[in-house]
Design a protein around this motif. Structure first.
Motif, mmCIF file in Angstrom:
data_model
loop_
_atom_site.group_PDB
_atom_site.id
_atom_site.type_symbol
_atom_site.label_atom_id
_atom_site.label_comp_id
_atom_site.label_asym_id
_atom_site.label_seq_id
_atom_site.Cartn_x
_atom_site.Cartn_y
_atom_site.Cartn_z
ATOM 1 N N LEU A 76 44.752 48.875 34.111
ATOM 2 C CA LEU A 76 45.278 49.520 35.470
ATOM 3 C C LEU A 76 44.886 50.616 35.362
ATOM 4 O O LEU A 76 44.493 51.227 36.439
ATOM 5 N N LEU A 77 44.807 51.568 34.263
ATOM 6 C CA LEU A 77 44.346 52.983 34.588
ATOM 7 C C LEU A 77 42.864 53.106 34.926
ATOM 8 O O LEU A 77 42.494 53.858 35.606
ATOM 9 N N PHE A 78 42.304 51.847 34.177
ATOM 10 C CA PHE A 78 40.691 51.903 34.751
ATOM 11 C C PHE A 78 40.576 51.782 36.117
ATOM 12 O O PHE A 78 39.670 52.392 36.745
ATOM 13 N N ILE A 79 41.318 50.918 36.797
ATOM 14 C CA ILE A 79 41.272 50.586 37.986
ATOM 15 C C ILE A 79 41.512 51.880 38.933
ATOM 16 O O ILE A 79 41.031 51.983 39.951
ATOM 17 N N ALA A 80 42.914 52.281 38.545
ATOM 18 C CA ALA A 80 43.202 53.565 39.146
ATOM 19 C C ALA A 80 42.335 54.701 39.272
ATOM 20 O O ALA A 80 42.077 55.579 40.195
ATOM 21 N N VAL A 81 41.583 54.934 38.101
ATOM 22 C CA VAL A 81 40.476 55.985 38.107
ATOM 23 C C VAL A 81 39.141 55.551 38.975
ATOM 24 O O VAL A 81 38.612 56.350 39.612
ATOM 25 N N ILE A 225 39.377 43.756 42.125
ATOM 26 C CA ILE A 225 39.464 42.583 41.384
ATOM 27 C C ILE A 225 38.150 42.529 40.354
ATOM 28 O O ILE A 225 38.403 42.018 39.256
ATOM 29 N N ASP A 226 37.179 43.011 40.665
ATOM 30 C CA ASP A 226 36.128 43.129 39.741
ATOM 31 C C ASP A 226 36.603 44.096 38.567
ATOM 32 O O ASP A 226 36.182 43.621 37.265
ATOM 33 N N ALA A 227 37.040 45.302 38.971
ATOM 34 C CA ALA A 227 37.518 46.176 37.821
ATOM 35 C C ALA A 227 38.631 45.574 36.847
ATOM 36 O O ALA A 227 38.791 45.562 35.828
ATOM 37 N N LEU A 228 39.471 44.551 37.427
ATOM 38 C CA LEU A 228 40.577 43.766 36.828
ATOM 39 C C LEU A 228 40.009 42.931 35.824
ATOM 40 O O LEU A 228 40.569 42.816 34.652
ATOM 41 N N ARG A 229 38.892 42.367 35.976
ATOM 42 C CA ARG A 229 38.176 41.508 35.268
ATOM 43 C C ARG A 229 37.242 42.123 34.079
ATOM 44 O O ARG A 229 36.313 41.541 33.428
#
Lengths: 294, 435
Positions: A76-81, A225-229
């Motif tokens: 989630l942190l990765f997506i947020a940044v 969605i890509d970052a989530l995976r």
């Protein structure tokens, strides 16, 4: 009267028949696998244990698993940044690509290269760039007289290293989507605004941003969605290290599939699917809300 | 348009029939053997297989797998879980045998050995006992064995008056400091000790060696701690200290150091000591190697009061339970493990045979004298826990050991948290709940 009803119902039948292929495809390719994965998550499906129904045991385990919590937080942190940064850089790049200049064609072609490179190969390239002994990143650092930096050695360092590699890889994609949106904005709007004396910034805020909104929603959706995976880049760059600091959800799920626990692996996959669904609904809802305001 | 439909249909049926026929005939004809990826390895297998085909008349097909160990396993797990009849034979890392065994994917080998010239007694006994046997059933045979070794720079140790390689870890540290200081006065930059510390399986192997040589290790028993013991704590603190306080191991030990990074570092002459598997020896001694003739090998050092420990590695051959031609497949196993082929594998591919009798061979003693040291090392090898769910233990261990090593979490805290997570894994998968 009766005739009209039968005609209407035969229309409905036709409608259903004609829509069938379009409906079957998502059902077969999306709904079925998702359901199968969910059901598999309800099994004790471990290659070295007897296969049996386990109810929600695997899902209950998700809630108590500290490794899962850790991976979820990282993802989630990765997506947020990464997603907002990608959007900002992508928009900047798209605006640059739209400027009339003799280099425009070349720029548009060059920009696509990182996107066209498979993530696994991009991962290897960035691994070399960050290499402590031989990497160009440390070469530059040493030129300034500072000691070499172990880029992937701290939690923050490894996190930023992955964000940067991911930016390099995906900004072009965002830029191309936004460029398509930019090209669709009628030129006369800008000219009228110019006649009315609107500054560049005013034109950008009042015309470009609102009209670009639907395309931006698409870009955000795809990227989130890509970052989530995210898997390949991390698998190669850090394999989740140091000390599990960069272990994404997909990476965690992968370890369970390789180790033979397909049930728990499926439960993790289902979780990823549900988060993706939630994000998609949320993004689309926010997008519509915005357009109805105007 | 409609006129052509029957023709198309006919062509389609013929094509499908052709594919099925080709598939069937192939499966019947050849034994499929899955082997791993490095080009030199494949070359050796191809040559060996060709000789076998000529001798026995049994056709063999090599199934080439990736080089990466995890990907090789994933490949096999997919085929075996689907009960595929091929590959008939495959190579397994010691760390996965228990998983494959408990999944009932491996055919017991004892019945086949009975009618064969191959005897179980020629193999290293601890390897057979702790790795190839699961719940008392023999399910695999060692093709080649591996164990952790200490590589050292003979020339530098001599130059500074050290007659022997270090026997204690503290001696290693002291030697490293003396030699690094001396060399830096001459303007040579040198790293003391390189070893595998990145977050991957190799880290668990090195940890088992440090811990094992301190009387520690991984214990799976009801009332005992799994890893959170004083002996393990001081071993892990020592590992951390090598990087952060003694500074004789490189800063990137916890991020970059896997087998090849470690080997490159030693081979280009940048390191004094190296922990690696035996494969590095022939590469260090190759003609184009800067450390040719300067490389010594020894058993790994120990802590005071402990005994040297070397983690067992290597590859075993297994026969698939789903194979439709087990007799013929076993004929290939017997051939691959014959004296001649095992000897050739040492001479041509640089592998360490699973058979003990090769180590006394006169040609081997003359051409590969270091195998004598290896014979001692293998006889004292320690195994990783022989449980089907080892990979889950390992992934938790990798995470926390690496966290402690890189300093993102203090050693004590890392071992305690690791213990908690391991306990959950043991409770989830341990055999008591299985049946």
């Amino acid at each position: 009267m009766g005739k009209r009803i039968s005609r209407a119902s035969s229309d409905t039948v036709w409608l259903a028949v004609l829509l069938m292929p379009a409906l079957l495809l998502p059902v077969a390719l999306i709904l079925m696998p998702a359901l199968c994965t969910f059901v598999n998550g309800c099994m004790q499906d471990v290659t070295f244990m007897p296969r049996r129904w386990a109810g929600l045991a695997n899902y209950a385990r998700l809630v108590q698993d500290p490794a899962l919590f850790h991976s979820l937080r990282f993802t989630l942190l990765f997506i947020a940044v990464s997603v907002p940064l990608e959007l900002a850089c992508g928009l900047l790049l798209a605006l640059l690509m739209q400027v009339q200049s003799p280099l425009r064609g070349m720029l548009r072609a060059l920009v696509l290269i990182p996107w066209a490179i498979p993530a696994a190969i991009a991962g290897r390239v960035w691994e070399l760039i960050y290499s402590y002994n031989w990497g160009p990143a440390n070469y530059l650092v040493k030129l300034t007289g500072a000691p070499a930096v172990n880029w992937l050695g701290s939690s923050t360092g490894a996190f930023l290293a992955i964000v940067i590699a991911d930016l390099w890889k995906t900004v072009p994609f965002v830029a191309i989507i936004l460029l398509a949106g930019l090209s669709a904005i009628p030129e006369h709007l800008y000219r009228q605004a110019e006649v009315d004396g609107a500054s560049f910034i005013r034109r950008f805020v009042a015309i470009t941003l609102p009209l670009l909104r639907p395309v931006m929603i698409v870009a955000i959706l795809f990227r989130t969605i890509d970052a989530l995976r995210i898997f390949d880049l991390i698998y190669i760059l850090t394999s989740g290290g140091p000390g599990g600091a960069t272990s994404s959800l997909s990476l965690l799920g992968y370890t369970y599939f390789v180790g033979g626990d397909f049930g728990y692996g499926s439960a993790i996959s289902t979780l990823i699917f549900l988060i993706a669904l939630l994000v998609a609904l949320l993004v689309v809802r926010i997008g519509r809300f915005g357009s109805s305001m105007r | 348009m409609n006129r052509y439909v029957p023709e198309f249909l006919l062509m389609f049926i013929c094509a499908v029939a052709g594919i099925i026929a080709a598939g069937c005939s192939k499966k019947e004809a050849s034994v499929v053997f899955a082997v791993g990826g490095a080009p030199a390895e494949i070359d050796f297998w191809e040559k060996t297989i060709q000789r076998f085909e000529e001798q026995s008349g049994i056709p063999v097909e090599l199934l080439r797998q990736p080089t990466d160990t995890d990907q090789r396993r994933q490949n096999l797990v997919t085929a075996l879980r689907a009960s595929r009849s091929t590959p008939d034979l495959f190579l397994m890392d010691v760390a996965w045998i228990a998983q494959f065994a408990a999944s009932e994917w491996l055919e017991p080998l004892a019945p086949f050995l009975e009618g064969s010239p191959l005897s179980i007694n020629v193999f290293f006994e601890p390897v057979i006992r702790t790795a190839a046997t699961y719940n008392g059933t023999l399910l695999a045979l060692p093709v080649y064995v591996d164990a952790g070794l200490l590589y050292y720079r003979k020339d530098l140790l001599e130059k500074y008056g050290f007659a022997k390689p270090p026997e204690l870890w503290d001696e290693l540290v002291a030697m490293a400091h003396t030699i690094i200081r001396g060399e830096s006065q001459e303007g040579n930059e040198l790293t003391g000790f390189v070893w595998q510390g990145a977050q991957y399986e190799g880290l668990v192997c090195t940890f088992l060696e440090f811990a094992g040589s301190n009387g520690g290790g991984i214990t799976i028993a009801d009332s005992l701690p799994i890893v959170a013991t004083d002996r393990n704590r001081s071993a892990l603190a020592f590992m951390h200290g090598l990087v952060h306080s003694e500074k004789i191991s490189p800063v990137n030990t916890g991020t970059d150091m896997k087998e090849e990074e470690v080997r490159f570092s030693f081979q280009k002459g940048a390191a004094l000591f190296e922990r690696n598997w035996p494969y590095a020896y022939s590469l260090h001694q190759a003609d184009d190697s800067p450390v040719k003739g300067k490389t010594g090998i020894a058993v790994l050092p120990r802590f005071v009061g402990g005994t040297s420990a070397a983690t067992l590695g290597g590859w075993h051959i297994g026969l698939s339970r789903f194979s439709r031609q087990k007799e013929r497949a076993f004929a290939l196993i017997a051939y691959l493990l014959s004296y001649e082929v095992q000897k050739a594998s040492a001479l041509e591919a640089g592998w360490n045979p699973g058979r003990t009798d090769i180590y006394g061979d006169s040609t081997i003693m003359e051409r590969l004298p270091h195998l004598v040291t290896l014979h001692d090392v293998f006889s004292h090898a320690v195994s990783r826990p022989n449980v089907p769910w080892y990979s889950y233990l390992s992934s938790v261990l990798q995470r926390w050991l690496n966290a402690a090593l890189t300093g993102t979490v203090p050693v004590d805290e890392a071992l305690n948290k690791c213990e908690k997570e391991l306990r959950v894994i043991v409770e989830r998968y341990s055999t008591r709940k299985q049946h």
